[in-house]
Design an enzyme around this catalytic site. Structure first.
Site, PDB file in Angstrom:
ATOM      1  N   ARG A  55       0.847  -1.205   0.000  1.00 27.72           N
ATOM      2  CA  ARG A  55       0.000   0.000   0.000  1.00 27.72           C
ATOM      3  C   ARG A  55       0.878   1.248   0.000  1.00 27.72           C
ATOM      4  O   ARG A  55       0.588   2.229  -0.661  1.00 27.72           O
ATOM      5  CB  ARG A  55      -0.949  -0.003   1.213  1.00 27.72           C
ATOM      6  CG  ARG A  55      -1.608   1.347   1.461  1.00 27.72           C
ATOM      7  CD  ARG A  55      -2.819   1.312   2.369  1.00 27.72           C
ATOM      8  NE  ARG A  55      -2.681   0.473   3.525  1.00 27.72           N
ATOM      9  CZ  ARG A  55      -1.924   0.740   4.612  1.00 27.72           C
ATOM     10  NH1 ARG A  55      -1.226   1.864   4.659  1.00 27.72           N
ATOM     11  NH2 ARG A  55      -1.864  -0.101   5.608  1.00 27.72           N
ATOM     12  N   TYR A 107     -17.174  17.149 -14.796  1.00 24.01           N
ATOM     13  CA  TYR A 107     -17.705  15.800 -14.641  1.00 24.01           C
ATOM     14  C   TYR A 107     -18.680  15.764 -13.456  1.00 24.01           C
ATOM     15  O   TYR A 107     -18.366  16.274 -12.372  1.00 24.01           O
ATOM     16  CB  TYR A 107     -16.529  14.838 -14.433  1.00 24.01           C
ATOM     17  CG  TYR A 107     -16.958  13.448 -14.044  1.00 24.01           C
ATOM     18  CD1 TYR A 107     -17.851  12.734 -14.832  1.00 24.01           C
ATOM     19  CD2 TYR A 107     -16.472  12.848 -12.892  1.00 24.01           C
ATOM     20  CE1 TYR A 107     -18.257  11.456 -14.473  1.00 24.01           C
ATOM     21  CE2 TYR A 107     -16.862  11.570 -12.529  1.00 24.01           C
ATOM     22  CZ  TYR A 107     -17.761  10.887 -13.322  1.00 24.01           C
ATOM     23  OH  TYR A 107     -18.162   9.629 -12.963  1.00 24.01           O
ATOM     24  N   ASP A 177      -7.955  19.280 -14.000  1.00 24.54           N
ATOM     25  CA  ASP A 177      -8.272  17.923 -14.438  1.00 24.54           C
ATOM     26  C   ASP A 177      -7.911  17.844 -15.921  1.00 24.54           C
ATOM     27  O   ASP A 177      -8.559  18.464 -16.768  1.00 24.54           O
ATOM     28  CB  ASP A 177      -9.767  17.649 -14.202  1.00 24.54           C
ATOM     29  CG  ASP A 177     -10.152  16.215 -14.545  1.00 24.54           C
ATOM     30  OD1 ASP A 177      -9.513  15.631 -15.444  1.00 24.54           O
ATOM     31  OD2 ASP A 177     -11.107  15.693 -13.941  1.00 24.54           O
ATOM     32  N   LYS A 202      -9.414   6.757 -18.564  1.00 20.94           N
ATOM     33  CA  LYS A 202      -9.748   7.276 -19.896  1.00 20.94           C
ATOM     34  C   LYS A 202      -8.547   7.133 -20.836  1.00 20.94           C
ATOM     35  O   LYS A 202      -8.117   6.034 -21.104  1.00 20.94           O
ATOM     36  CB  LYS A 202     -10.242   8.709 -19.739  1.00 20.94           C
ATOM     37  CG  LYS A 202     -11.321   8.865 -18.633  1.00 20.94           C
ATOM     38  CD  LYS A 202     -12.553   8.063 -18.944  1.00 20.94           C
ATOM     39  CE  LYS A 202     -13.618   7.969 -17.852  1.00 20.94           C
ATOM     40  NZ  LYS A 202     -13.553   8.638 -16.610  1.00 20.94           N
TER      41      LYS A 202
HETATM   42  N1  PLP Z   1     -12.553  13.527 -14.323  1.00 19.27           N
HETATM   43  C1  PLP Z   1     -13.175  13.447 -15.505  1.00 19.27           C
HETATM   44  C2  PLP Z   1     -13.060  14.563 -16.495  1.00 19.27           C
HETATM   45  C3  PLP Z   1     -13.978  12.335 -15.787  1.00 19.27           C
HETATM   46  O1  PLP Z   1     -14.615  12.269 -16.975  1.00 19.27           O
HETATM   47  C4  PLP Z   1     -14.090  11.292 -14.828  1.00 19.27           C
HETATM   48  C5  PLP Z   1     -14.922  10.092 -15.088  1.00 19.27           C
HETATM   49  O2  PLP Z   1     -15.661  10.031 -16.045  1.00 19.27           O
HETATM   50  C6  PLP Z   1     -13.422  11.430 -13.606  1.00 19.27           C
HETATM   51  C7  PLP Z   1     -12.643  12.546 -13.398  1.00 19.27           C
HETATM   52  C8  PLP Z   1     -13.534  10.374 -12.538  1.00 19.27           C
HETATM   53  O3  PLP Z   1     -12.680   9.317 -12.821  1.00 19.27           O
HETATM   54  P1  PLP Z   1     -12.955   7.781 -12.445  1.00 19.27           P
HETATM   55  O4  PLP Z   1     -14.219   7.365 -13.136  1.00 19.27           O
HETATM   56  O5  PLP Z   1     -11.727   7.092 -12.918  1.00 19.27           O
HETATM   57  O6  PLP Z   1     -13.119   7.729 -10.953  1.00 19.27           O
END
Ligand code: PLP
Length: 384
Positions: A55, A107, A177, A202
């Site tokens: 971990r 998101y 992000d 992604k």
């Molecule tokens: N940030 C963006 C722009 C996203 O599109 C997503 C998920 O779709 C996330 C963060 C969250 O990521 P995760 O689904 O891997 O937890």
């Protein structure tokens, strides 16, 4: 761990394939081994060879953290079990009452995490296209500003450098992000961001087969605090997931180039199509944030959104009518996906300032043959 120093002169593609990935010193294996051991032998009490417990640190994770940190031009890289786990760790930097400014398109899960889980943090949704208004109306208790660029799902693009200048004048942390752009198209740390966040699920993973999150940053003090929480709260990825993500990242550059060119072919079909009301793509000259995207991105990405003249029902019909574009959540992988954000990925933002139009369709344009994708959308639009 996650340090990236000696390879700083490498180009992007070289770093993707070699940073953190020296051949195994014992066997010479060219592919980074998946280190499944949860514990590591210590020569003496209080001494170890860099690893104690998986971990806290794991060799496969170190390779992956070093690789992606290198691509973001970051000193520190931290991998997490999901994008939201990475986001959660960032928000744990804050104390009760510290305000978060959130771009008013993001998101839905990020909005849900801030507004429904970190309920001790006040938040304000702001229009980050208007820098003057941001500077003039900056709430005094703001400690962190959170932006996506391009945003999910409206693909708005924001001027990271200008926003960072305003935020830093108020001693706030700037979090970007970078999931939609990836480090191949945009490097937020070089533009003044403090922390880069990824849903590695992604484009980094790139094949719809691993869930993961990532943080990249330079600041030593913030990195120490985040690494503490990474271990203390424990939302770390499994070694196999690190291997999968690391493997995906090796081909990030060539995948992104194809994602971008295929997206352009799709945009060419959608622009001017009688069933389509508006096409949202950062390359379009009238797109909100086109200037910022042109300034800070290498290319405009593989995500395309559009609204239908026929309203919500028309959007639902088109989303159900494609054959190559698979109807499904998520994005950023080799196969093309289509979805209805209002009913799917952004349902948690309904009724909030981040609610999305109900006639919106979002495409994650994959790396298939462009003509096949265009033909599929063309036939789906006959159902609009
Ligand atoms: N940030 C963006 C722009 C996203 O599109 C997503 C998920 O779709 C996330 C963060 C969250 O990521 P995760 O689904 O891997 O937890």
């Amino acid at each position: 761990m996650g340090e990236f120093e000696q390879q700083a002169s490498w180009g992007f593609e070289t770093a993707a394939i070699h940073a953190g990935q020296d051949p195994d010193p014992v066997t010479g294996a060219v592919v980074t081994p998946i280190s499944l051991s949860t514990t590591f032998q210590q020569p003496e009490v209080g001494q170890h060879r860099g690893y104690e417990y998986s971990r806290s640190g794991n060799p496969t994770r170190t390779a992956y953290e070093t690789q992606v940190a290198a691509l973001e031009g970051a000193t520190h890289g931290l991998a997490f079990s999901s994008g939201l786990a990475a986001e959660d760790n960032v928000l744990r930097l804050l104390a009760a009452g510290d305000r978060v400014l959130l771009g008013n398109d993001a998101y839905g899960g990020t909005y849900r995490l801030i507004s429904k889980v970190h309920t001790h943090l006040p938040w304000t949704a702001v229009d980050l296209l208007d820098i003057d208004s941001l500077a003039a109306n900056w709430p005094a208790d703001t400690k962190l500003i959170w932006l996506e660029t391009p945003t999910n799902p409206l693909l708005r693009c924001f001027d990271i450098e200008a926003i960072a200048a305003v935020a830093h004048a108020h001693d706030a942390i700037v979090v970007v992000d970078n999931t939609f752009a990836t480090p191949y198209l945009q490097q937020p740390l070089s533009l003044g961001a403090d922390v880069v966040v990824h849903s590695a699920t992604k484009y980094l993973g790139g094949h719809s087969d691993v869930v993961g999150g990532f943080l990249a940053l330079d600041d030593e003090g913030l990195a120490q605090r985040l690494r503490f929480t990474q271990n203390a709260a424990g939302a770390v990825p499994a070694p196999f997931d690190c291997y999968m993500a690391l493997r995906g990242v090796k081909t990030l550059a060539i995948r992104m180039e194809r994602h971008c060119s295929n997206a352009r072919a799709v945009v060419d079909l959608l622009v001017g199509h009688p069933a389509v009301e508006q096409v949202l793509y950062p390359q379009l000259p009238d797109h909100p944030g086109h200037a910022a995207a042109s300034k800070q991105m290498r290319d405009f990405g593989g995500m395309v959104s559009f609204t239908l003249r026929g309203g919500k029902q028309s959007a639902l019909r088109v989303a159900a009518a494609t054959e190559l574009f698979t109807l499904g959540e998520s994005l950023g992988a080799v196969e093309s996906l289509i979805e209805h954000p209002g009913e799917m990925t952004h349902a948690s933002a309904a009724g909030s300032p981040l609610e999305v139009p109900d006639n919106l369709v979002r495409l994650s344009v994959g790396i298939e043959t462009a003509a096949d994708l265009v033909a599929d959308l063309e036939q789906a639009l006959t159902h609009a």
